[in-house]
Design a protein around this motif. Structure first.
Motif, PDB file in Angstrom:
ATOM      1  N   ASP A   1     123.351 -10.998  53.950  1.00 49.74           N
ATOM      2  CA  ASP A   1     124.407 -11.746  54.649  1.00 49.74           C
ATOM      3  C   ASP A   1     125.144 -10.840  55.632  1.00 49.74           C
ATOM      4  N   ALA A   2     125.403  -9.613  55.206  1.00 50.74           N
ATOM      5  CA  ALA A   2     126.142  -8.680  56.058  1.00 50.74           C
ATOM      6  C   ALA A   2     125.428  -8.517  57.400  1.00 50.74           C
ATOM      7  N   LEU A   3     124.106  -8.378  57.344  1.00 51.61           N
ATOM      8  CA  LEU A   3     123.311  -8.236  58.573  1.00 51.61           C
ATOM      9  C   LEU A   3     123.380  -9.511  59.423  1.00 51.61           C
ATOM     10  N   GLN A   4     123.259 -10.639  58.750  1.00 50.67           N
ATOM     11  CA  GLN A   4     123.290 -11.917  59.477  1.00 50.67           C
ATOM     12  C   GLN A   4     124.649 -12.136  60.155  1.00 50.67           C
ATOM     13  N   ILE A   5     125.709 -11.893  59.407  1.00 50.31           N
ATOM     14  CA  ILE A   5     127.061 -12.090  59.956  1.00 50.31           C
ATOM     15  C   ILE A   5     127.296 -11.130  61.124  1.00 50.31           C
ATOM     16  N   ALA A   6     126.780  -9.901  60.982  1.00 54.10           N
ATOM     17  CA  ALA A   6     126.927  -8.916  62.066  1.00 54.10           C
ATOM     18  C   ALA A   6     126.299  -9.445  63.358  1.00 54.10           C
ATOM     19  N   MET A   7     125.101  -9.992  63.239  1.00 54.40           N
ATOM     20  CA  MET A   7     124.404 -10.485  64.444  1.00 54.40           C
ATOM     21  C   MET A   7     125.084 -11.732  65.001  1.00 54.40           C
ATOM     22  N   MET A   8     125.642 -12.563  64.132  1.00 52.06           N
ATOM     23  CA  MET A   8     126.395 -13.734  64.598  1.00 52.06           C
ATOM     24  C   MET A   8     127.669 -13.286  65.328  1.00 52.06           C
ATOM     25  N   ALA A   9     128.330 -12.279  64.774  1.00 50.22           N
ATOM     26  CA  ALA A   9     129.587 -11.816  65.369  1.00 50.22           C
ATOM     27  C   ALA A   9     129.362 -11.178  66.742  1.00 50.22           C
ATOM     28  N   LEU A  10     128.170 -10.606  66.930  1.00 49.95           N
ATOM     29  CA  LEU A  10     127.873  -9.974  68.224  1.00 49.95           C
ATOM     30  C   LEU A  10     127.331 -10.985  69.234  1.00 49.95           C
ATOM     31  N   ASP A  11     127.299 -12.271  68.837  1.00 48.74           N
ATOM     32  CA  ASP A  11     126.873 -13.351  69.737  1.00 48.74           C
ATOM     33  C   ASP A  11     125.447 -13.196  70.242  1.00 48.74           C
ATOM     34  N   PHE A  12     124.579 -12.640  69.428  1.00 47.15           N
ATOM     35  CA  PHE A  12     123.166 -12.610  69.805  1.00 47.15           C
ATOM     36  C   PHE A  12     122.685 -14.054  69.895  1.00 47.15           C
ATOM     37  N   LYS A  13     121.977 -14.366  70.990  1.00 47.84           N
ATOM     38  CA  LYS A  13     121.558 -15.758  71.228  1.00 47.84           C
ATOM     39  C   LYS A  13     120.066 -15.940  70.969  1.00 47.84           C
ATOM     40  N   GLN A  14     119.696 -17.154  70.577  1.00 42.64           N
ATOM     41  CA  GLN A  14     118.295 -17.481  70.303  1.00 42.64           C
ATOM     42  C   GLN A  14     117.382 -16.953  71.398  1.00 42.64           C
ATOM     43  N   GLY A  15     116.290 -16.351  70.973  1.00 38.03           N
ATOM     44  CA  GLY A  15     115.303 -15.859  71.933  1.00 38.03           C
ATOM     45  C   GLY A  15     115.544 -14.421  72.386  1.00 38.03           C
ATOM     46  N   GLN A  16     116.746 -13.917  72.155  1.00 40.36           N
ATOM     47  CA  GLN A  16     117.011 -12.530  72.548  1.00 40.36           C
ATOM     48  C   GLN A  16     116.331 -11.563  71.568  1.00 40.36           C
ATOM     49  N   GLU A  17     116.154 -10.333  72.041  1.00 40.75           N
ATOM     50  CA  GLU A  17     115.355  -9.369  71.269  1.00 40.75           C
ATOM     51  C   GLU A  17     116.212  -8.335  70.555  1.00 40.75           C
ATOM     52  N   VAL A  18     115.819  -8.058  69.323  1.00 43.94           N
ATOM     53  CA  VAL A  18     116.509  -7.034  68.534  1.00 43.94           C
ATOM     54  C   VAL A  18     115.460  -6.039  68.022  1.00 43.94           C
ATOM     55  N   ILE A  19     115.701  -4.773  68.287  1.00 38.64           N
ATOM     56  CA  ILE A  19     114.756  -3.723  67.892  1.00 38.64           C
ATOM     57  C   ILE A  19     115.010  -3.294  66.447  1.00 38.64           C
ATOM     58  N   VAL A  20     113.935  -3.226  65.678  1.00 37.88           N
ATOM     59  CA  VAL A  20     114.062  -2.950  64.238  1.00 37.88           C
ATOM     60  C   VAL A  20     112.805  -2.195  63.770  1.00 37.88           C
ATOM     61  N   PRO A  21     112.969  -1.225  62.881  1.00 37.50           N
ATOM     62  CA  PRO A  21     111.779  -0.507  62.415  1.00 37.50           C
ATOM     63  C   PRO A  21     110.810  -1.411  61.641  1.00 37.50           C
TER      64      PRO A  21
END
Ligand SMILES: *Cc1c(COP(=O)(O)O)cnc(C)c1O
Length: 378
Positions: A63-83
């Motif tokens: 949840d912490a990760l999800q809320i973080a991404m919601m709070a940063l206003d990441f929008k559908q289709g945008q890219e997030v780099i992750v290992p």
């Protein structure tokens, strides 16, 4: 000999039973099970401990990760780099929010995301980077933060495995894992370095506006009861868990030291075995050893695991399949060979028992057994 466990939570509890039981009883007596005063108290203590200006407790590390991404206003289709070499939760929330995970390979020695590959995968559509401080040490934050700044990207540190680990910058400043990026997230899952007696998590930030947004999202998008400003989620840390965590936080540094001591003994014992590589450290980070993870050469990993199991010694493979090759993530069209280091690590890594209550004789038995495996030629 009592049976050896990956993590011995029972003995850890026994040592602080009076304090923990007292804390739990207090919550029960007050019946403030949701948002009781212990939640705010623990958040303040964790803020003091980590140096994060704001700590927002929540229900778990995912949840912490999800809320973080919601709070940063990441929008559908945008890219997030992750290992590609991480626990699935990191990628899961990216996919759930309709974002696109852009995987990156990891450094074969430190297991952290490979900063040398970072710039080439950034596109105009990239909005964020999620370094995962895997196994208990920090990713190379100085480079990550400077690349993120250059490209206007947000950084969310997944600190579920590295709470208490410290990173030193070249200007002499140092900071704790989870407090360097825009947002840090952590988990209090029982076996994590700071674990509660169920699920729990927290979000860190130094930005007051973001902190308010995070708090609002975690609480159904409301600041005032029944006034909903944004779509949120229901993600709270139980008061009982907060009361337990307040007690355990006091011991976190001692716990980290105990883990480091176990790690040092393993390092010393295995340093000269040609078929294994002991965990290398990130130069500027301390290591709190959520896991002690060896790399085993010559395809001997699975044999070693079976051998140890037969002797009553548990071990774990974190992780057997890189996320880009998991069935659930096929839609993102990655293939075998895309991240060769992560793929090879999945065949080579093995984590040995490490925890705060390791008995010397148990560790000696584990060490002897591993050495015997390689000496006898499996
Ligand atoms: C444990 C973990 C999580 C998820 O935490 P939960 O509290 O189980 O949801 C996320 N990322 C990493 C790297 C983890 O190890």
């Amino acid at each position: 000999m009592s049976s050896i466990q990956m993590v011995d939570l029972q003995s850890q509890y026994t040592k602080i039973k009076t304090e923990i039981d007292g804390a739990i009883q207090e919550v029960i007596d007050q019946t403030g099970f949701i948002n009781g005063p212990q939640v705010k108290k623990f958040a303040a203590e964790l803020s003091e401990y980590t140096g994060a200006s704001f700590v927002i407790p929540c229900a778990n590390g995912t949840d912490a990760l999800q809320i973080a991404m919601m709070a940063l206003d990441f929008k559908q289709g945008q890219e997030v780099i992750v290992p590609a070499f991480t626990y699935v939760a990191t990628v899961e929330v990216i996919a759930l929010l309709g974002l696109k995970p852009i995987f990156i390979d990891v450094d074969p020695d430190t297991f952290q995301l490979d900063i040398n590959q970072l710039e080439e995968i950034i596109s105009p559509n990239t909005v964020g980077i999620v370094p995962v401080h895997l196994y208990g040490q920090c990713s190379e934050m100085e480079s990550i933060l400077s690349i993120a700044k250059k490209h206007g990207l947000k950084v969310i540190e997944d600190t579920a495995q590295a709470i208490g680990s410290k990173y030193s910058f070249s200007n002499g400043k140092s900071a704790q894992a989870g407090t360097m990026g825009d947002i840090g997230t952590t988990s209090f899952f029982p076996s994590k370095n700071l674990g509660c007696f169920g699920d729990g998590g927290a979000i860190f930030t130094n930005d007051a506006t973001l902190a308010e947004k995070i708090q609002t999202i975690a609480n159904h998008g409301q600041k005032q009861k029944y006034i909903h400003e944004t779509i949120g989620v229901n993600s709270r840390l139980d008061t009982l868990q907060a009361s337990i965590l307040s007690v355990k936080l006091k011991y976190l540094d001692t716990y980290s030291e105990a883990r480091q001591k176990v790690a040092a003994s393993y390092d010393e014992a295995f340093g000269n075995v040609p078929q294994i590589q002991t965990p290398k450290r990130v130069l500027n980070s301390t290591h709190v050893f959520h896991q002690y993870t060896l790399k085993v050469k010559d395809s001997l990993r699975d044999n070693l695991k079976q051998y140890l199991q037969a002797l009553g010694i548990p071990s774990m493979v974190y992780y057997p399949i890189p996320v880009h090759l998991q069935k659930a993530y096929q839609q993102f069209a990655y293939a075998e060979g895309d991240f060769p280091i992560s793929e090879r690590l999945c065949e080579e890594v093995i984590s040995l028992p490490i925890h705060t209550e390791m008995k010397e004789e148990d560790q000696a038995y584990i060490i002897q057994s591993v050495l015997k495996f390689f000496k006898d030629g499996k």
